[in-house]
Design an enzyme around this catalytic site. Structure first.
Site, mmCIF file in Angstrom:
data_model
loop_
_atom_site.group_PDB
_atom_site.id
_atom_site.type_symbol
_atom_site.label_atom_id
_atom_site.label_comp_id
_atom_site.label_asym_id
_atom_site.label_seq_id
_atom_site.Cartn_x
_atom_site.Cartn_y
_atom_site.Cartn_z
ATOM 1 N N GLY A 61 0.852 -1.186 0.000
ATOM 2 C CA GLY A 61 0.000 0.000 0.000
ATOM 3 C C GLY A 61 0.881 1.226 0.000
ATOM 4 O O GLY A 61 2.057 1.145 0.341
ATOM 5 N N CYS A 88 5.559 -5.962 1.237
ATOM 6 C CA CYS A 88 5.865 -4.535 1.111
ATOM 7 C C CYS A 88 5.346 -3.755 2.327
ATOM 8 O O CYS A 88 5.846 -3.953 3.429
ATOM 9 C CB CYS A 88 5.319 -4.000 -0.212
ATOM 10 S SG CYS A 88 5.927 -2.359 -0.584
ATOM 11 N N TYR A 89 4.300 -2.941 2.170
ATOM 12 C CA TYR A 89 3.748 -2.254 3.339
ATOM 13 C C TYR A 89 3.357 -3.289 4.396
ATOM 14 O O TYR A 89 3.467 -3.038 5.600
ATOM 15 C CB TYR A 89 2.520 -1.425 2.913
ATOM 16 C CG TYR A 89 1.828 -0.728 4.058
ATOM 17 C CD1 TYR A 89 2.345 0.452 4.593
ATOM 18 C CD2 TYR A 89 0.654 -1.252 4.617
ATOM 19 C CE1 TYR A 89 1.711 1.081 5.655
ATOM 20 C CE2 TYR A 89 0.018 -0.625 5.678
ATOM 21 C CZ TYR A 89 0.548 0.553 6.197
ATOM 22 O OH TYR A 89 -0.076 1.185 7.248
ATOM 23 N N HIS A 177 7.784 -7.425 -4.235
ATOM 24 C CA HIS A 177 6.445 -7.876 -4.656
ATOM 25 C C HIS A 177 6.524 -9.233 -5.360
ATOM 26 O O HIS A 177 6.850 -9.290 -6.550
ATOM 27 C CB HIS A 177 5.822 -6.844 -5.596
ATOM 28 C CG HIS A 177 5.404 -5.598 -4.892
ATOM 29 N ND1 HIS A 177 4.145 -5.434 -4.352
ATOM 30 C CD2 HIS A 177 6.082 -4.466 -4.604
ATOM 31 C CE1 HIS A 177 4.067 -4.252 -3.774
ATOM 32 N NE2 HIS A 177 5.238 -3.639 -3.915
ATOM 33 N N GLU A 179 4.113 -10.963 -6.320
ATOM 34 C CA GLU A 179 2.953 -11.161 -7.193
ATOM 35 C C GLU A 179 3.151 -10.608 -8.604
ATOM 36 O O GLU A 179 2.337 -10.854 -9.482
ATOM 37 C CB GLU A 179 1.699 -10.549 -6.553
ATOM 38 C CG GLU A 179 1.646 -9.016 -6.533
ATOM 39 C CD GLU A 179 2.421 -8.373 -5.381
ATOM 40 O OE1 GLU A 179 3.280 -9.046 -4.788
ATOM 41 O OE2 GLU A 179 2.171 -7.191 -5.099
ATOM 42 N N ASP A 235 -17.313 -7.847 -19.931
ATOM 43 C CA ASP A 235 -17.961 -8.330 -18.708
ATOM 44 C C ASP A 235 -19.457 -8.551 -18.906
ATOM 45 O O ASP A 235 -19.996 -9.601 -18.551
ATOM 46 C CB ASP A 235 -17.741 -7.337 -17.548
ATOM 47 C CG ASP A 235 -16.272 -7.019 -17.346
ATOM 48 O OD1 ASP A 235 -15.435 -7.837 -17.766
ATOM 49 O OD2 ASP A 235 -15.967 -5.954 -16.784
ATOM 50 N N LYS A 381 -10.750 -9.868 -14.234
ATOM 51 C CA LYS A 381 -10.914 -9.675 -15.679
ATOM 52 C C LYS A 381 -10.346 -10.849 -16.495
ATOM 53 O O LYS A 381 -11.002 -11.345 -17.401
ATOM 54 C CB LYS A 381 -10.174 -8.399 -16.076
ATOM 55 C CG LYS A 381 -10.482 -7.917 -17.464
ATOM 56 C CD LYS A 381 -11.734 -7.118 -17.410
ATOM 57 C CE LYS A 381 -12.092 -6.452 -18.693
ATOM 58 N NZ LYS A 381 -13.274 -5.600 -18.465
#
Ligand code: XMP
Length: 598
Positions: A61, A88-89, A177, A179, A235, A381
Site C-alpha cells: 500500500g 511490502c507495506y 512484490h 505477485e 464483462d 478480468k
C-alpha cells in the site's frame, strides 16, 4: 462491499488483507492461479472474522505506518492461529506492530533489484530457490530492525531487510512484490507460502467455474427472468451469455442503448455479436438525439458527464417502465466483476461514475430488493476472459479493451476561446485543459507538448514524469509525432462537441484500431484511447492524441511506447482524415494524468 466467495467455497483458505495497494487484487489473482481460492478483505477485518483461514496475506500500500490513519490490521492475527505473509507495506506493518523498527524513507526504491538470500538454512519460503534472484521493489519506507524472534532472510543493495520471518509463529514478510511477473521466483515464493507454510489444498479449478456459476444463476433467479443493459464490453457479454446458458434464451433479455457516442460500427457489431450468441432478445434503443442535442454546447468535463448520466437515467427509467421490468417476474443482471465490488479500490471519480449508473431509481429498487444477479462478482478480468473462452465467445470480443460508458464524449475536448500555443523553456504550452489525478485530488490543467518524436525506448516517458514534477500547473505531457504545420504555428480553436467533430474522432479511432489490431499492438496494451483536441490550423482545426497505456485495473497506468514504423504509419493515415492537422503521443503515466482526457 467486498464480494462473497462462490457457494462451493465455504471458508476461503486464504484472505488477502487490503492495505490500499494497487497489487492486492493481483495477489489474490496469483493465489487463485496456484489453485487456491483467495478473497480480498479490508485490512482492519477483526481476527475473529478470519477464523478458519489457513493463511493471511497483508498487501502492499502507498501509506507509511507513521501516517495518521494509515491502514492497519488486528494484531490478534499474529497469534499463530494461521500463517501470515506481509508484502511490502505488509512487511513494514508487521515489523511496526510487533516491535521492529521502520525507517521513514525519503526517496524510496522503485524497479528491479537483486535479492540475495542470507546464506543460512533456508526457511520454507525460499526452499530450493536460487541464492540470488531478481525481484521488483516499490517502496519508500524500510524495515531497519526486525522484531524480537524474527530473523532477517535476505537483502538487496539498498534494502538490508528484504525478507524476514519467525517460522515458529508462521509469520513471514517480504519487502519486494512476489505477485508481479518481474519478480522471477515470485510464483514459487507464493506457492511455498500456500502449500508448505499454510498447508493449503487445491480447491480452485477453473474448469468447474462455469457449472458452478450457472447453478448459482438458476438458484438466484428462481422462476424469474433476467434483463441486462448490455454494452458490448467483455464483462456484460460474458455475464449475459452465462445467464442465457443457465436459463435459456426465452428468459433473458438484453437492452443496448445507442447514445450516438459510440465507436464506428459499434451498434452493428453488438447486434451481430448477440445474434451469434443465440440471443434473439437484444433490443437496441436508438437515442442518439437525446444525448447529442444537450451535449452540443457543453465544454466542461463534469457537465458532460452530468448530462450523459442524466440522459442514461431517463433512458433506463423509460425502458424499465415500458418493458414492465419492475413487476415481480424480472431481476436485473449485471456484469460487475470482483474489483468493481471493492470500495477501497475506487477513486473519487469511480464514485462519481458509480452514482451515474446506480442512481436510476428503478435499478436501486431492484438492488434494494436483492432482485439482481451478478454472476461474475467473484472473478477478475482475465478469469472472465477465460470463462468467456470456455463459453465459446470469440477472441475478438474477449480481447476488447475497456471502453468508458460516456463514450467518445470524454475523448473529444473542446475550448471556449481561440488562443495560440505558447513557447516555454520546457516545451509548448497547449491551452487545452485535461483531467489528471494527483494524490486524491482531480486536477484540470493545460498540457505541455514536446516538439520531439516519441522514440520507442520510452525515454520521453521518463522525462515527462520529471517535467510534471518540475513544471507547475501542467498534469500531462505529449510529444509531436507528425503535423501539417509547425507546432509553434498551431492554435487552439473555439470548439464544441459537434456531430462533425465526433465523426472526425470516430474516423481517427477506427484507423488506430484497425492498424493496432493488424500489427498486434493492441495485445500489448490494456487500453488505447484516441483523443481529439481542438488544436491545429484554421483549415484543419483538430489534432489527434494517441494514448496507449498498460494497466492492471485502470486505477494506475503506464504510458506505453510504440515502435517507430507503426507510429509513422498511423500518423500518416490520421493526417489524411479531413480536419486533422497533427498527431501527438501522450507520454504521461497515471498518476499524474488520468487515462481519459475528458
Ligand atoms: P481514468 O480516466 O479515470 O479511467 O484514468 C480509468 C478507467 O475507467 C474508465 N472510465 C470509465 N468507465 N464509465 C465507465 O464505464 C465511465 O464513466 C468511465 N470513465 C472512465 C477509463 O476508460 C479507464 O479504463
Amino acid at each position: 462491499m467486498y464480494s462473497e466467495a462462490p457457494p462451493a467455497i465455504r471458508v476461503p483458505q486464504i484472505t488477502v488483507l487490503d492495505a490500499g495497494g494497487q497489487y492486492c487484487h493481483l495477489i489474490a489473482r496469483k493465489v487463485r492461479d496456484l489453485g487456491v481460492y483467495a478473497e480480498v478483505r479490508p485490512s482492519e477485518t477483526p481476527a475473529a472474522q478470519l477464523a478458519g483461514r489457513r493463511g493471511l496475506i497483508i498487501s502492499g500500500g502507498p501509506s507509511s505506518v507513521y501516517d495518521a490513519g494509515s491502514p492497519t490490521v488486528d494484531p490478534e492475527i499474529f497469534q499463530g492461529r494461521q500463517a501470515v505473509l506481509g508484502i511490502c507495506y505488509g512487511q513494514q506493518l508487521m515489523a511496526h506492530l510487533l516491535g521492529g523498527v521502520v525507517q521513514k524513507g525519503v526517496k524510496g526504491e522503485y524497479g528491479l533489484a537483486t535479492l540475495e538470500l542470507d546464506g543460512g538454512p533456508k526457511t520454507a519460503l525460499f526452499t530450493g530457490l536460487p541464492e540470488r534472484q531478481q525481484v521488483w521493489m516499490s517502496h519508500r519506507d524500510l524495515v531497519t530492525a526486525v522484531p524480537a524472534g524474527f530473523s532477517n532472510l535476505a537483502a538487496t543493495s539498498t534494502c538490508a531487510i528484504a525478507a524476514m520471518a519467525a517460522p515458529d509463529r508462521s509469520l513471514y514478510a517480504v519487502q519486494f512484490h512476489p505477485e508481479v511477473v518481474h519478480t522471477t521466483e515470485g510464483k514459487q515464493i507464493l506457492a511455498r507460502f500456500l502449500f508448505d507454510v499454510c498447508g493449503c489444498v487445491k480447491d480452485w479449478d477453473p474448469r468447474h467455474r462455469v457449472a458452478l456459476i450457472e447453478e448459482d444463476i438458476r438458484r438466484t433467479a428462481g422462476d424469474r427472468n433476467v434483463f441486462f443493459f448490455v454494452s458490448g464490453g467483455v464483462d456484460s457479454t460474458v455475464a449475459f451469455t452465462l445467464c442465457l446458458r443457465a436459463l435459456g434464451p426465452d428468459r433473458v433479455r438484453g437492452i443496448y442503448v445507442d447514445t450516438g457516442l459510440m465507436r464506428e460500427g459499434e451498434t452493428e457489431s453488438v447486434r451481430r455479436m448477440f445474434d451469434l450468441l443465440g440471443a434473439g432478445t437484444v433490443a437496441i434503443e436508438h437515442v442518439e438525439q437525446q444525448f447529442l442535442a444537450p451535449l452540443a454546447l457543453v465544454r466542461d468535463p463534469e457537465q458532460k458527464r452530468q448530462i450523459i448520466g442524466e440522459e442514461f437515467v431517463r433512458v433506463q427509467e423509460r425502458v424499465i417502465a415500458s418493458h414492465h421490468l419492475l413487476d415481480g417476474h424480472w431481476i436485473l443482471g449485471q456484469g460487475t466483476i470482483y474489483p468493481d465490488t471493492i470500495e477501497s479500490g475506487g477513486t473519487e471519480k469511480a464514485s462519481v461514475i458509480k452514482t451515474h449508473h446506480n442512481r436510476v431509481a428503478g435499478i436501486q429498487q431492484l438492488i434494494a430488493a436483492q432482485r439482481i444477479v451478478e454472476p461474475l462478482s467473484a472473478y477478475y478480468k482475465d478469469e472472465v476472459r477465460e470463462i468467456g473462452c470456455e463459453l465459446g465467445i470469440s477472441e475478438d470480443v474477449l480481447q476488447r479493451h475497456p471502453f468508458p460508458g460516456p463514450g467518445l464524449a470524454i475523448r473529444c475536448l473542446c475550448a471556449e476561446c481561440s488562443e495560440p500555443v505558447s513557447k516555454t523553456p520546457d516545451g509548448y504550452l497547449i491551452p487545452v485543459r485535461s483531467v489528471g489525478v494527483q494524490g486524491d485530488e482531480r486536477s484540470y490543467a493545460p498540457v505541455l507538448a514536446l516538439d520531439r518524436f516519441p522514440a520507442c525506448d520510452g525515454i520521453l516517458q521518463n522525462e515527462a514524469t520529471e517535467l510534471i514534477n518540475r513544471v507547475r500547473g501542467v498534469n500531462r505531457v505529449v510529444a509531436r509525432v507528425a503535423s501539417r504545420i509547425p507546432l509553434s504555428e498551431m492554435r487552439v480553436w473555439v470548439s464544441t462537441l459537434s456531430v462533425e467533430r465526433l465523426a472526425r474522432l470516430r474516423s481517427a479511432d477506427a484507423i488506430v484500431r484497425r492498424l493496432s489490431h493488424a500489427s498486434g499492438f493492441d495485445r500489448r496494451v490494456w487500453q488505447f484511447p484516441v483523443v481529439l483536441i481542438p488544436m491545429g490550423s484554421a483549415a484543419q482545426p483538430d489534432a489527434v492524441v494517441l494514448r496507449p497505456i498498460d494497466s492492471v485495473d485502470g486505477m494506475t497506468a503506464q504510458s506505453v511506447a510504440m515502435d517507430e514504423p507503426l507510429l509513422r504509419l498511423m500518423a500518416q493515415a490520421l493526417l489524411e482524415v479531413e480536419g486533422i492537422c497533427g498527431v501527438f503521443y501522450d507520454l504521461t503515466h497515471k498518476p499524474p494524468a488520468t487515462i481519459e482526457w475528458e
